[in-house]
Design an enzyme around this catalytic site. Structure first.
Site, PDB file in Angstrom:
ATOM      1  N   GLY A 267       0.855  -1.244  -0.170  1.00 53.77           N
ATOM      2  CA  GLY A 267      -0.042   0.046   0.100  1.00 53.77           C
ATOM      3  C   GLY A 267       0.774   1.149  -0.059  1.00 53.77           C
ATOM      4  N   ALA A 268       0.244   2.296   0.100  1.00 52.97           N
ATOM      5  CA  ALA A 268       1.081   3.642  -0.214  1.00 52.97           C
ATOM      6  C   ALA A 268       1.978   3.764   1.148  1.00 52.97           C
ATOM      7  CB  ALA A 268       0.077   5.005   0.167  1.00 52.97           C
TER       8      ALA A 268
ATOM      9  N   LYS B 128      -2.828   9.085  18.224  1.00 49.40           N
ATOM     10  CA  LYS B 128      -3.116   9.085  16.820  1.00 49.40           C
ATOM     11  C   LYS B 128      -4.594   8.193  16.212  1.00 49.40           C
ATOM     12  CE  LYS B 128      -1.780   8.649  12.121  1.00 49.40           C
ATOM     13  NZ  LYS B 128      -1.452   7.385  11.456  1.00 49.40           N
TER      14      LYS B 128
ATOM     15  N   ASN C 138      -7.413   9.863  13.724  1.00 47.09           N
ATOM     16  CA  ASN C 138      -8.358   9.110  12.792  1.00 47.09           C
ATOM     17  C   ASN C 138      -9.539   9.084  13.152  1.00 47.09           C
ATOM     18  OD1 ASN C 138      -5.344   6.959  12.913  1.00 47.09           O
ATOM     19  ND2 ASN C 138      -5.944   8.106  11.180  1.00 47.09           N
TER      20      ASN C 138
ATOM     21  N   ASN D 185     -11.164  10.217   9.845  1.00 46.81           N
ATOM     22  CA  ASN D 185     -11.251   9.048   8.614  1.00 46.81           C
ATOM     23  C   ASN D 185     -12.658   8.766   8.358  1.00 46.81           C
ATOM     24  OD1 ASN D 185      -8.318   9.335   9.362  1.00 46.81           O
ATOM     25  ND2 ASN D 185      -8.204   7.143   8.705  1.00 46.81           N
TER      26      ASN D 185
ATOM     27  N   SER E  43      -7.208   7.740   4.240  1.00 47.60           N
ATOM     28  CA  SER E  43      -6.945   6.344   3.704  1.00 47.60           C
ATOM     29  C   SER E  43      -8.645   5.847   3.818  1.00 47.60           C
ATOM     30  CB  SER E  43      -6.182   5.648   4.525  1.00 47.60           C
ATOM     31  OG  SER E  43      -6.568   5.848   6.020  1.00 47.60           O
TER      32      SER E  43
HETATM   33  O1  PAF Z   1      -5.515   7.456   7.520  1.00 48.25           O
HETATM   34  C1  PAF Z   1      -5.292   8.632   7.156  1.00 48.25           C
HETATM   35  O2  PAF Z   1      -5.480   9.216   6.080  1.00 48.25           O
HETATM   36  C2  PAF Z   1      -4.195   9.337   8.138  1.00 48.25           C
HETATM   37  O3  PAF Z   1      -3.905   8.403   9.159  1.00 48.25           O
HETATM   38  C3  PAF Z   1      -4.634  10.716   8.537  1.00 48.25           C
HETATM   39  C4  PAF Z   1      -3.689  11.297   9.508  1.00 48.25           C
HETATM   40  C5  PAF Z   1      -5.963  10.688   8.858  1.00 48.25           C
HETATM   41  C6  PAF Z   1      -4.421  11.948   7.071  1.00 48.25           C
HETATM   42  O4  PAF Z   1      -5.131  11.645   6.250  1.00 48.25           O
END
Ligand code: PAF
Length: 300
Positions: free
Chosen positions: A10-11, A182, A186, A190, A252
């Site tokens: 993945g990225a 973190k 998210n 997200n 993501s």
């Molecule tokens: O999952 C993601 O995309 C990244 O962890 C974040 C920090 C939300 C930035 O897009």
């Protein structure tokens, strides 16, 4: 020079591979057979070939012993990926997990030998695959490495020196706290970007304020129950800072929903709901968002 196996293309797997390949022999385990060329692209600079060998599961037995195995697959795929790689791990292999959301550390620690060290690597590096063979590096930020068992805590300086080509890499002696911080970022970004089909920066609009505050308030109650020291005001500040730093990016989870892939929602809002049940703390906002993302995925 170490032999490093990166599990997942993945990225994030490709970005780490690009940086680590400057000093190490990189093998990337991929399900897509042996397409051997992938590229790294950053802003307007010319694309660079990622200097790695792409291998399939069947080729694992023909590779040299790995000093380091870095799992960059999503939280829900770690256990299965670990089972595939386990027969090829050396006695002293360093194992590193890097994914959004919680879970996996306890289960993996139970399966490791006493000589195998387990680490977690959180990252704010951002990128996406503009096609299956090209990773676009879109955002810079710190990556933090922490030990998840006794041996890892002892070996962490040595490992971080080996990984020094990862930009802005630092070591933490409290990785659980950082993972939770973190997680809060998210939770704020997200699912809402996926649900409303928007970029991270658009979440700063006033109409999303109350949802974000409610989601993070619940998550902070869980943090307190887990004896972590996390204040709502700091969680909000971090989340809005990441929204600004990654304003033009799609999260993501947004990309997963768009491409009809399984999301990490179970390891994000799902983790808060699950911990809420264990600690008898109501988490209605995370429960509702979890249900909406699950429904969105299965509706398509
Ligand atoms: O999952 C993601 O995309 C990244 O962890 C974040 C920090 C939300 C930035 O897009």
């Amino acid at each position: 020079m170490a032999n490093i196996l990166v599990v997942g293309d993945g990225a994030i797997g490709l970005l780490f591979s690009h940086f680590l390949a400057k000093h190490h022999a990189i093998y990337i385990l991929t399900r897509k057979g042996t397409v051997n060329t992938r590229f790294y692209s950053h802003s307007n600079a010319a694309s660079e070939k990622i200097n790695a060998t792409f291998i399939s599961q069947e080729q694992l037995s023909q590779t040299p012993e790995f000093d380091i195995v870095l799992f960059t697959v999503k939280a829900f795929a770690v256990q299965q990926a670990y089972a595939q790689v386990k027969p090829y791990l050396g006695n002293n292999t360093h194992i590193i997990l890097s994914h959004n959301g919680m879970g996996n550390v306890e289960q993996l620690n139970e399966q490791l030998t006493k000589q195998q060290s387990l680490y977690f690597l959180t990252t704010s590096i951002a990128g996406f695959k503009s096609n299956p063979n090209i990773v676009q590096h879109t955002g810079n930020g710190q990556s933090v490495l922490g030990g998840c068992n006794q041996l890892a805590i002892q070996n962490i300086q040595q490992l971080s020196e080996q990984l020094h080509t990862i930009p802005q890499l630092i070591v933490s002696n409290n990785i659980e706290q950082l993972r939770f911080e973190k997680l809060l970022v998210n939770i704020a970004i997200n699912p809402l970007t996926a649900l409303y089909n928007i970029k991270n920066g658009q979440l700063r609009a006033p109409q999303f304020n109350s949802s974000i505050i409610n989601l993070l308030t619940e998550a902070c109650h869980i943090a307190t129950a887990l004896k972590l020291n996390i204040k709502l005001i700091d969680a909000l500040e971090r989340a809005y800072k990441v929204m600004s730093l990654t304003a033009e990016n799609y999260s993501s989870m947004h990309q997963d929903v768009l491409h009809n892939r399984q999301t990490e929602i179970m390891a994000i809002c799902g983790y808060i709901s699950e911990q809420g049940k264990l600690h008898h703390i109501a988490t209605p906002y995370n429960d509702a968002l979890l249900a909406k993302i699950l429904a969105k995925k299965s509706a398509e």
